[in-house]
Motif scaffolding. Structure first.
Motif, mmCIF file in Angstrom:
data_model
loop_
_atom_site.group_PDB
_atom_site.id
_atom_site.type_symbol
_atom_site.label_atom_id
_atom_site.label_comp_id
_atom_site.label_asym_id
_atom_site.label_seq_id
_atom_site.Cartn_x
_atom_site.Cartn_y
_atom_site.Cartn_z
ATOM 1 N N LYS A 39 0.816 -1.221 0.000
ATOM 2 C CA LYS A 39 0.000 0.000 0.000
ATOM 3 C C LYS A 39 0.847 1.268 0.000
ATOM 4 C CE LYS A 39 -4.292 -1.657 2.042
ATOM 5 N NZ LYS A 39 -5.214 -1.550 3.196
ATOM 6 N N LEU A 40 2.096 1.162 0.460
ATOM 7 C CA LEU A 40 3.011 2.303 0.408
ATOM 8 C C LEU A 40 3.589 2.497 -0.995
ATOM 9 C CD1 LEU A 40 5.017 2.003 3.768
ATOM 10 C CD2 LEU A 40 3.136 3.571 3.227
ATOM 11 N N GLY A 41 3.308 1.540 -1.889
ATOM 12 C CA GLY A 41 3.742 1.668 -3.279
ATOM 13 C C GLY A 41 5.021 0.934 -3.628
ATOM 14 N N TYR A 42 5.518 0.097 -2.734
ATOM 15 C CA TYR A 42 6.747 -0.643 -2.999
ATOM 16 C C TYR A 42 6.439 -2.033 -3.550
ATOM 17 C CZ TYR A 42 8.893 3.027 -0.205
ATOM 18 O OH TYR A 42 9.308 4.243 0.280
ATOM 19 N N GLN A 43 7.389 -2.587 -4.287
ATOM 20 C CA GLN A 43 7.261 -3.934 -4.828
ATOM 21 C C GLN A 43 7.830 -4.939 -3.835
ATOM 22 O OE1 GLN A 43 5.693 -4.699 -7.790
ATOM 23 N NE2 GLN A 43 5.176 -2.523 -7.667
ATOM 24 N N VAL A 44 7.181 -6.103 -3.755
ATOM 25 C CA VAL A 44 7.617 -7.161 -2.848
ATOM 26 C C VAL A 44 7.715 -8.462 -3.632
ATOM 27 C CG1 VAL A 44 7.071 -8.477 -0.761
ATOM 28 C CG2 VAL A 44 6.482 -6.050 -0.889
ATOM 29 N N SER A 45 8.783 -9.195 -3.396
ATOM 30 C CA SER A 45 8.940 -10.532 -3.958
ATOM 31 C C SER A 45 8.937 -11.530 -2.813
ATOM 32 C CB SER A 45 10.262 -10.652 -4.722
ATOM 33 O OG SER A 45 10.283 -9.771 -5.815
ATOM 34 N N PRO A 78 9.583 3.345 30.332
ATOM 35 C CA PRO A 78 9.358 2.529 31.531
ATOM 36 C C PRO A 78 8.994 3.415 32.721
ATOM 37 C CG PRO A 78 11.529 2.084 30.557
ATOM 38 C CD PRO A 78 10.936 3.216 29.817
ATOM 39 N N LYS A 79 8.363 2.830 33.707
ATOM 40 C CA LYS A 79 7.927 3.584 34.889
ATOM 41 C C LYS A 79 9.093 4.224 35.638
ATOM 42 C CE LYS A 79 3.731 0.936 35.530
ATOM 43 N NZ LYS A 79 3.021 -0.059 36.330
ATOM 44 N N ASN A 80 10.283 3.622 35.548
ATOM 45 C CA ASN A 80 11.434 4.187 36.251
ATOM 46 C C ASN A 80 12.082 5.349 35.488
ATOM 47 O OD1 ASN A 80 12.919 2.987 34.205
ATOM 48 N ND2 ASN A 80 13.934 1.500 35.520
ATOM 49 N N GLY A 81 11.544 5.660 34.307
ATOM 50 C CA GLY A 81 12.025 6.799 33.530
ATOM 51 C C GLY A 81 13.281 6.541 32.721
ATOM 52 N N GLN A 82 13.838 5.350 32.806
ATOM 53 C CA GLN A 82 15.058 5.034 32.056
ATOM 54 C C GLN A 82 14.761 5.060 30.555
ATOM 55 O OE1 GLN A 82 16.918 1.285 33.023
ATOM 56 N NE2 GLN A 82 17.855 1.154 31.012
ATOM 57 N N ILE A 83 15.652 5.680 29.783
ATOM 58 C CA ILE A 83 15.494 5.646 28.331
ATOM 59 C C ILE A 83 16.739 5.109 27.628
ATOM 60 C CG2 ILE A 83 13.708 7.428 28.211
ATOM 61 C CD1 ILE A 83 15.917 9.389 27.353
ATOM 62 N N LYS A 84 17.874 5.051 28.335
ATOM 63 C CA LYS A 84 19.086 4.504 27.739
ATOM 64 C C LYS A 84 18.889 3.010 27.471
ATOM 65 C CE LYS A 84 24.023 4.082 28.313
ATOM 66 N NZ LYS A 84 25.177 4.245 29.184
ATOM 67 N N GLY A 85 19.187 2.607 26.246
ATOM 68 C CA GLY A 85 19.060 1.204 25.879
ATOM 69 C C GLY A 85 17.632 0.763 25.571
ATOM 70 N N ILE A 86 16.699 1.715 25.553
ATOM 71 C CA ILE A 86 15.296 1.406 25.281
ATOM 72 C C ILE A 86 15.007 1.680 23.806
ATOM 73 C CG2 ILE A 86 12.900 2.023 25.810
ATOM 74 C CD1 ILE A 86 14.310 0.662 28.142
ATOM 75 N N SER A 87 14.295 0.784 23.158
ATOM 76 C CA SER A 87 13.871 0.979 21.773
ATOM 77 C C SER A 87 12.402 1.369 21.764
ATOM 78 C CB SER A 87 14.066 -0.311 20.966
ATOM 79 O OG SER A 87 15.429 -0.657 20.898
ATOM 80 N N PHE A 88 12.122 2.522 21.178
ATOM 81 C CA PHE A 88 10.746 2.996 21.095
ATOM 82 C C PHE A 88 10.161 2.656 19.727
ATOM 83 C CE2 PHE A 88 12.477 5.559 24.520
ATOM 84 C CZ PHE A 88 11.481 5.409 25.479
ATOM 85 N N ALA A 89 8.932 2.168 19.729
ATOM 86 C CA ALA A 89 8.263 1.735 18.507
ATOM 87 C C ALA A 89 8.234 2.841 17.457
ATOM 88 C CB ALA A 89 6.843 1.257 18.831
ATOM 89 N N LYS A 90 7.990 4.080 17.866
ATOM 90 C CA LYS A 90 7.872 5.185 16.900
ATOM 91 C C LYS A 90 9.137 5.347 16.068
ATOM 92 C CE LYS A 90 9.226 8.869 20.142
ATOM 93 N NZ LYS A 90 10.568 9.020 19.606
ATOM 94 N N ASP A 91 10.294 4.979 16.622
ATOM 95 C CA ASP A 91 11.559 5.103 15.896
ATOM 96 C C ASP A 91 11.738 4.025 14.831
ATOM 97 O OD1 ASP A 91 12.254 7.303 17.480
ATOM 98 O OD2 ASP A 91 13.206 6.010 18.994
ATOM 99 N N TYR A 92 10.913 3.003 14.881
ATOM 100 C CA TYR A 92 11.024 1.885 13.938
ATOM 101 C C TYR A 92 9.817 1.766 13.011
ATOM 102 C CZ TYR A 92 15.101 0.484 16.604
ATOM 103 O OH TYR A 92 16.339 0.461 17.206
ATOM 104 N N GLU A 93 8.953 2.779 12.991
ATOM 105 C CA GLU A 93 7.841 2.737 12.038
ATOM 106 C C GLU A 93 8.423 2.677 10.629
ATOM 107 O OE1 GLU A 93 5.105 5.931 12.824
ATOM 108 O OE2 GLU A 93 4.724 5.207 14.862
ATOM 109 N N VAL A 94 7.874 1.810 9.806
ATOM 110 C CA VAL A 94 8.469 1.500 8.506
ATOM 111 C C VAL A 94 8.696 2.748 7.652
ATOM 112 C CG1 VAL A 94 6.337 0.944 7.251
ATOM 113 C CG2 VAL A 94 8.461 -0.207 6.650
ATOM 114 N N GLU A 95 7.771 3.689 7.671
ATOM 115 C CA GLU A 95 7.927 4.884 6.842
ATOM 116 C C GLU A 95 9.178 5.681 7.260
ATOM 117 O OE1 GLU A 95 3.437 4.145 7.105
ATOM 118 O OE2 GLU A 95 5.166 3.959 8.416
#
Length: 137
Positions: A20-26, A114-131
């Protein structure tokens, strides 16, 4: 539903999303390759391994290994950068693309800190959205 059936659904969701993004897939013939799909992103071919995610608290998690049986025993095998370029997963209407170099045995993508506020070493979903990831390919 067994895990193979659920995996097939995830592959179709990812396939539909990227198409749907317009790319070809094999799709490789048979079930013998380490990758599930090849995406043609502006002339660059990417080997994609699709994985089904599971919700864990405020995050999704998926395995970065394959499993099969040998002589009745479960054997887990990690993927290498020679075999695939990215993992793709689909959750709640969004597709995520994760470079293999950003993974280990499993990958967790958080929707909130996370509840403890740590962000180092954390992967956030928004950073990996395909677009977003494809802008950097």
């Amino acid at each position: 539903m067994d895990s193979k059936f659920i995996g097939n659904i995830t592959e179709l969701e990812v396939l539909t999303y990227i198409t749907k993004l317009g790319y070809q897939v094999s799709i490789p013939f048979g079930d013998r390759e380490r990758y599930d799909q090849i995406w043609d992103i502006n002339g660059k071919l990417l080997k994609i391994q699709v994985k089904t995610s599971h919700l864990v608290e405020n995050a999704i998690k998926f395995s970065c290994r394959s499993s099969h049986r040998v002589n009745g025993k479960c054997v887990n095998t990690q993927y290498t950068s020679d075999e695939i370029d990215y993992f793709a997963t689909y959750w709640d209407g969004k597709c995520y693309l994760i470079p293999i170099g950003d993974t280990s045995n499993e990958k967790t993508l958080r929707f909130t800190p996370p509840k403890n506020g740590q962000i180092k070493g954390i992967s956030f979903a928004k950073d990996y959205e395909v677009e977003e990831v494809l802008k950097r390919v």
